[in-house]
Design a protein around this motif. Structure first.
Motif, short mmCIF file in Angstrom:
data_model
loop_
_atom_site.label_atom_id
_atom_site.label_comp_id
_atom_site.label_asym_id
_atom_site.label_seq_id
_atom_site.Cartn_x
_atom_site.Cartn_y
_atom_site.Cartn_z
N VAL A 1 0.82 -1.22 0.00
CA VAL A 1 0.00 0.00 0.00
C VAL A 1 0.85 1.27 0.00
O VAL A 1 0.32 2.36 0.22
N GLN A 2 2.15 1.17 -0.27
CA GLN A 2 3.00 2.35 -0.17
C GLN A 2 2.66 3.40 -1.22
O GLN A 2 3.00 4.58 -1.07
N ARG A 3 1.97 3.00 -2.30
CA ARG A 3 1.56 3.99 -3.31
C ARG A 3 0.20 4.59 -3.00
O ARG A 3 -0.07 5.74 -3.33
N SER A 4 -0.65 3.82 -2.35
CA SER A 4 -1.99 4.34 -2.04
C SER A 4 -2.02 5.15 -0.75
O SER A 4 -2.95 5.93 -0.53
N ILE A 5 -1.01 4.97 0.09
CA ILE A 5 -0.90 5.74 1.34
C ILE A 5 0.16 6.81 1.12
O ILE A 5 1.36 6.51 1.08
N PRO A 6 -0.22 8.07 0.95
CA PRO A 6 0.78 9.11 0.66
C PRO A 6 1.73 9.34 1.83
O PRO A 6 1.34 9.23 2.99
#
Length: 356
Positions: free
Chosen positions: A134-139
């Protein structure tokens, strides 16, 4: 009867009147809800804040008390009393406990972001978010101040690039720290010796403006590994995010994580976190390099509180005339003055109700 229990490292605050009444997580809220006046300053407690030798159960107001970290507040027929809460240390799996804490934040139903600095602790959390996919969906929010020897933009951006994070830069200036200081002081409800905590409020406000409801942060790792129970920083961070209506989620203060870390010997160098960082592929400078503490540089606070106002307050409290050439003393006295003014103004602006 146990009214409330404060966590071991003091992340969540608990206040109560010296005599009777109710408990609350904020001094101003307590005064309003109990219909109490602000009352007289607590000179002994203020002297402790100024010297760095804080009185754990006192506040800047003589009639408002604090529950020390790791204690329960009890209401008995004789009044309030404190009892040390048992600290349970239990070996577990650090990576699993951190991942479970992150998952709870992701499952909160609110928009989530990571506060990313240039250090090991937030980088570890970003690496675990990458493991969760989720590192791309969690700024990842990075505060950019460009203040010399303070701004962590380059190191934080390097971590974000290595781990494939989506970045949001929050650009601020030194003037923003100064202009936000009165609100920050009103939120933390105690004197501060440096403007570094104000960065939390600036970051939280930027998150709130974007609709973020939960901020994941690496705060707490240093305190838990050092066994630092002074509570001179963590509750400030929590209160500053709350002031912006953002929930601060600190996995290193999660109960399961604390149980595991306190089952190990104290380790200011955080070797177990470095080892986990190495397994997760963090850069050598984080897993082998020295830790670098950061304080905000000196800033001109005279537009907020004039020197003569501070000298007058020190005389009224019977305390030595402060040396306002020293930045630490300037910040302490400025925030003390702002806080006492805010407490008096907040109470006088509401209609008092009889105390229960």
């Amino acid at each position: 009867m146990i009214v409330a229990t404060r966590d071991e490292f003091g992340f969540r605050r608990i206040f109560h009147p010296a005599q009777g009444g109710i408990a609350s997580d904020g001094i101003q809220r307590l005064l309003r809800e109990a219909g109490l006046p602000a009352g007289a300053p607590d000179v002994a407690a203020i002297r402790g804040y100024l010297s760095g030798e804080r009185l754990a159960d006192r506040t800047v107001l003589r009639d408002i008390r604090a529950v020390p970290p790791g204690h329960s507040l009890l209401l008995t027929p004789q009044g309030w009393s404190l009892r040390a809460a048992p600290n349970v240390a239990e070996r577990g799996e650090l990576e699993d406990a951190l991942r479970a804490s992150l998952q709870r934040a992701l499952d909160s139903g609110k928009r989530v972001a990571l506060a990313l600095s240039g250090g090991l602790d937030s980088a570890l959390l970003l690496a675990l978010l990458r493991e969760l996919g989720v590192q791309r969906s969690i700024p990842s929010y990075i505060l950019v101040s460009d203040l010399p020897d303070y701004c962590e933009r380059d190191t934080a951006l390097d971590i974000a690039d290595r781990l494939g994070a989506r970045v949001k830069l929050v650009r601020v200036r030194g003037e923003d720290f100064v202009s936000a200081l009165p609100d920050a002081t009103r939120s933390v409800e105690e004197p501060m010796f440096n403007l570094h905590p104000v960065a939390k409020l600036l970051l939280a406000r930027a998150m709130a403006a974007d609709g973020i409801g939960v901020a994941i942060t690496g705060d707490g790792a240093d305190q838990v590994m050092r066994r630092d129970r002074s509570a001179n920083y963590l509750p400030l961070c929590n209160a500053l995010f709350a002031a912006a209506s953002v929930t601060l989620h600190a996995p290193f203060l999660d109960a399961a994580v604390v149980r595991h870390l306190t089952s190990l010997p104290p380790d200011p160098d955080k070797q177990c976190l470095r080892d986990l960082g190495a397994r997760l592929g963090l850069p050598d400078r984080l897993v082998r390099g020295p830790k670098r503490g950061r304080l905000a540089p000196a800033m001109d606070l005279r537009p907020l509180v004039a020197d003569e106002r501070i000298y007058g307050l020190s005389a009224a409290l019977g305390l030595p005339r402060p040396d306002l050439q020293a930045d630490t003393e300037r910040v302490l006295w400025t925030t003390l003055t702002l806080l006492l003014d805010a407490l008096q103004a907040d109470v006088s602006s509401t209609s008092p109700r009889p105390a229960p």
